[in-house]
Motif scaffolding. Structure first.
Motif, PDB file in Angstrom:
ATOM      1  N   LEU A   6       0.831  -1.206   0.000  1.00  0.00           N
ATOM      2  CA  LEU A   6       0.000   0.000   0.000  1.00  0.00           C
ATOM      3  C   LEU A   6       0.859   1.247   0.000  1.00  0.00           C
ATOM      4  O   LEU A   6       0.595   2.205  -0.727  1.00  0.00           O
ATOM      5  CB  LEU A   6      -0.898   0.006   1.241  1.00  0.00           C
ATOM      6  CG  LEU A   6      -2.308  -0.562   1.110  1.00  0.00           C
ATOM      7  CD1 LEU A   6      -3.063  -0.383   2.405  1.00  0.00           C
ATOM      8  CD2 LEU A   6      -3.067   0.098  -0.037  1.00  0.00           C
ATOM      9  N   GLN A   7       1.897   1.234   0.817  1.00  0.00           N
ATOM     10  CA  GLN A   7       2.801   2.384   0.883  1.00  0.00           C
ATOM     11  C   GLN A   7       3.453   2.648  -0.461  1.00  0.00           C
ATOM     12  O   GLN A   7       3.626   3.791  -0.872  1.00  0.00           O
ATOM     13  CB  GLN A   7       3.882   2.154   1.945  1.00  0.00           C
ATOM     14  CG  GLN A   7       3.415   2.411   3.372  1.00  0.00           C
ATOM     15  CD  GLN A   7       2.885   3.838   3.551  1.00  0.00           C
ATOM     16  OE1 GLN A   7       3.409   4.789   2.994  1.00  0.00           O
ATOM     17  NE2 GLN A   7       1.805   3.980   4.324  1.00  0.00           N
ATOM     18  N   ARG A   9       2.259   1.814  -3.419  1.00  0.00           N
ATOM     19  CA  ARG A   9       1.240   2.373  -4.326  1.00  0.00           C
ATOM     20  C   ARG A   9       1.014   3.851  -4.023  1.00  0.00           C
ATOM     21  O   ARG A   9       0.876   4.666  -4.927  1.00  0.00           O
ATOM     22  CB  ARG A   9      -0.091   1.648  -4.155  1.00  0.00           C
ATOM     23  CG  ARG A   9      -0.034   0.207  -4.463  1.00  0.00           C
ATOM     24  CD  ARG A   9      -0.410  -0.079  -5.904  1.00  0.00           C
ATOM     25  NE  ARG A   9      -0.517  -1.487  -6.087  1.00  0.00           N
ATOM     26  CZ  ARG A   9       0.202  -2.201  -6.933  1.00  0.00           C
ATOM     27  NH1 ARG A   9       1.055  -1.613  -7.714  1.00  0.00           N
ATOM     28  NH2 ARG A   9       0.055  -3.492  -7.010  1.00  0.00           N
ATOM     29  N   ARG A  10       0.950   4.136  -2.737  1.00  0.00           N
ATOM     30  CA  ARG A  10       0.682   5.513  -2.318  1.00  0.00           C
ATOM     31  C   ARG A  10       1.779   6.437  -2.845  1.00  0.00           C
ATOM     32  O   ARG A  10       1.511   7.505  -3.378  1.00  0.00           O
ATOM     33  CB  ARG A  10       0.610   5.554  -0.788  1.00  0.00           C
ATOM     34  CG  ARG A  10       0.200   6.890  -0.251  1.00  0.00           C
ATOM     35  CD  ARG A  10      -0.141   6.812   1.228  1.00  0.00           C
ATOM     36  NE  ARG A  10      -0.335   8.146   1.731  1.00  0.00           N
ATOM     37  CZ  ARG A  10       0.657   8.924   2.164  1.00  0.00           C
ATOM     38  NH1 ARG A  10       1.881   8.455   2.193  1.00  0.00           N
ATOM     39  NH2 ARG A  10       0.414  10.157   2.564  1.00  0.00           N
ATOM     40  N   GLN A  11       3.018   5.967  -2.704  1.00  0.00           N
ATOM     41  CA  GLN A  11       4.154   6.757  -3.175  1.00  0.00           C
ATOM     42  C   GLN A  11       4.060   6.977  -4.677  1.00  0.00           C
ATOM     43  O   GLN A  11       4.295   8.069  -5.183  1.00  0.00           O
ATOM     44  CB  GLN A  11       5.456   6.030  -2.799  1.00  0.00           C
ATOM     45  CG  GLN A  11       6.690   6.919  -2.860  1.00  0.00           C
ATOM     46  CD  GLN A  11       6.495   8.225  -2.080  1.00  0.00           C
ATOM     47  OE1 GLN A  11       6.131   8.212  -0.909  1.00  0.00           O
ATOM     48  NE2 GLN A  11       6.705   9.350  -2.750  1.00  0.00           N
ATOM     49  N   LEU A  77      -6.009   7.924  -3.398  1.00  0.00           N
ATOM     50  CA  LEU A  77      -5.291   8.221  -2.147  1.00  0.00           C
ATOM     51  C   LEU A  77      -6.266   8.222  -0.968  1.00  0.00           C
ATOM     52  O   LEU A  77      -5.954   7.703   0.111  1.00  0.00           O
ATOM     53  CB  LEU A  77      -4.580   9.578  -2.248  1.00  0.00           C
ATOM     54  CG  LEU A  77      -3.333   9.605  -3.144  1.00  0.00           C
ATOM     55  CD1 LEU A  77      -2.900  11.043  -3.411  1.00  0.00           C
ATOM     56  CD2 LEU A  77      -2.190   8.822  -2.506  1.00  0.00           C
ATOM     57  N   ILE A  80      -6.979   4.719  -0.120  1.00  0.00           N
ATOM     58  CA  ILE A  80      -5.891   4.103   0.655  1.00  0.00           C
ATOM     59  C   ILE A  80      -6.091   4.481   2.118  1.00  0.00           C
ATOM     60  O   ILE A  80      -5.957   3.654   3.019  1.00  0.00           O
ATOM     61  CB  ILE A  80      -4.502   4.561   0.144  1.00  0.00           C
ATOM     62  CG1 ILE A  80      -4.182   3.870  -1.189  1.00  0.00           C
ATOM     63  CG2 ILE A  80      -3.413   4.233   1.171  1.00  0.00           C
ATOM     64  CD1 ILE A  80      -2.861   4.282  -1.819  1.00  0.00           C
ATOM     65  N   TYR A  85      -8.979   0.876  -0.773  1.00  0.00           N
ATOM     66  CA  TYR A  85      -8.172   0.854  -1.991  1.00  0.00           C
ATOM     67  C   TYR A  85      -8.030  -0.575  -2.505  1.00  0.00           C
ATOM     68  O   TYR A  85      -7.834  -1.498  -1.715  1.00  0.00           O
ATOM     69  CB  TYR A  85      -6.784   1.437  -1.719  1.00  0.00           C
ATOM     70  CG  TYR A  85      -5.884   1.421  -2.933  1.00  0.00           C
ATOM     71  CD1 TYR A  85      -6.063   2.328  -3.956  1.00  0.00           C
ATOM     72  CD2 TYR A  85      -4.872   0.478  -3.049  1.00  0.00           C
ATOM     73  CE1 TYR A  85      -5.254   2.308  -5.087  1.00  0.00           C
ATOM     74  CE2 TYR A  85      -4.052   0.449  -4.171  1.00  0.00           C
ATOM     75  CZ  TYR A  85      -4.251   1.362  -5.184  1.00  0.00           C
ATOM     76  OH  TYR A  85      -3.453   1.330  -6.295  1.00  0.00           O
ATOM     77  N   HIS A 105      -4.444   4.111 -10.018  1.00  0.00           N
ATOM     78  CA  HIS A 105      -5.619   4.827  -9.513  1.00  0.00           C
ATOM     79  C   HIS A 105      -6.937   4.189  -9.966  1.00  0.00           C
ATOM     80  O   HIS A 105      -7.994   4.785  -9.810  1.00  0.00           O
ATOM     81  CB  HIS A 105      -5.560   6.305  -9.909  1.00  0.00           C
ATOM     82  CG  HIS A 105      -5.518   6.526 -11.392  1.00  0.00           C
ATOM     83  ND1 HIS A 105      -4.334   6.710 -12.070  1.00  0.00           N
ATOM     84  CD2 HIS A 105      -6.495   6.576 -12.322  1.00  0.00           C
ATOM     85  CE1 HIS A 105      -4.610   6.886 -13.357  1.00  0.00           C
ATOM     86  NE2 HIS A 105      -5.908   6.792 -13.537  1.00  0.00           N
TER      87      HIS A 105
END
Ligand SMILES: [Zn+2]
Length: 119
Positions: A6-7, A9-11, A77, A80, A85, A105
């Motif tokens: 997840l981190q 993807r977030r980045q 975002l 998430i 997400y 996204h």
């Protein structure tokens, strides 16, 4: 999907968003310069008016597209953040990780995306 993924993807979403934002800024800046050209514009007739209008319309469309993508990224975002997400907004099933790899996204699974397009 685990926390590390997840981190990641977030980045990636944040990076994408920054890139889109700078593209929008570049286009906006180019348009501003175009609309308020410095110096003696009346003597400069390098661009026929119709060509300008066309270019301007293209830029507007480009900015709209970029802003649309930014909204999708913001949405992803937010998902998430609330833990939804990677879950299809339409059918509630998990979105395939290959799909999220290609389109981080994505808010719909492939099947629902196609159903939306067919409408
Ligand atoms: Zn679905």
């Amino acid at each position: 999907m685990n926390q590390a993924e997840l981190q990641k993807r977030r980045q990636r979403l944040l990076d994408d968003r920054r890139r889109l934002e700078s593209e929008v800024q570049q286009i906006d800046q180019a348009r501003a310069e175009h609309l308020q050209p410095p110096g003696e514009i009346s003597n400069v007739r390098t661009h026929p008016a119709d060509q300008d209008a066309e270019g301007l319309a293209e830029q507007v469309v480009a900015v709209e597209t970029l802003r649309g993508e930014m909204r999708s990224i913001d949405d992803a975002l937010a998902r998430i953040g609330d833990g939804s997400y990677g879950i299809c907004k339409r059918c509630g099933k998990h979105i395939a990780s290959e799909r999220l790899e290609a389109i981080p996204h994505a808010g719909l699974c492939v099947r629902c995306e196609q159903a939306e397009e067919d409408r």
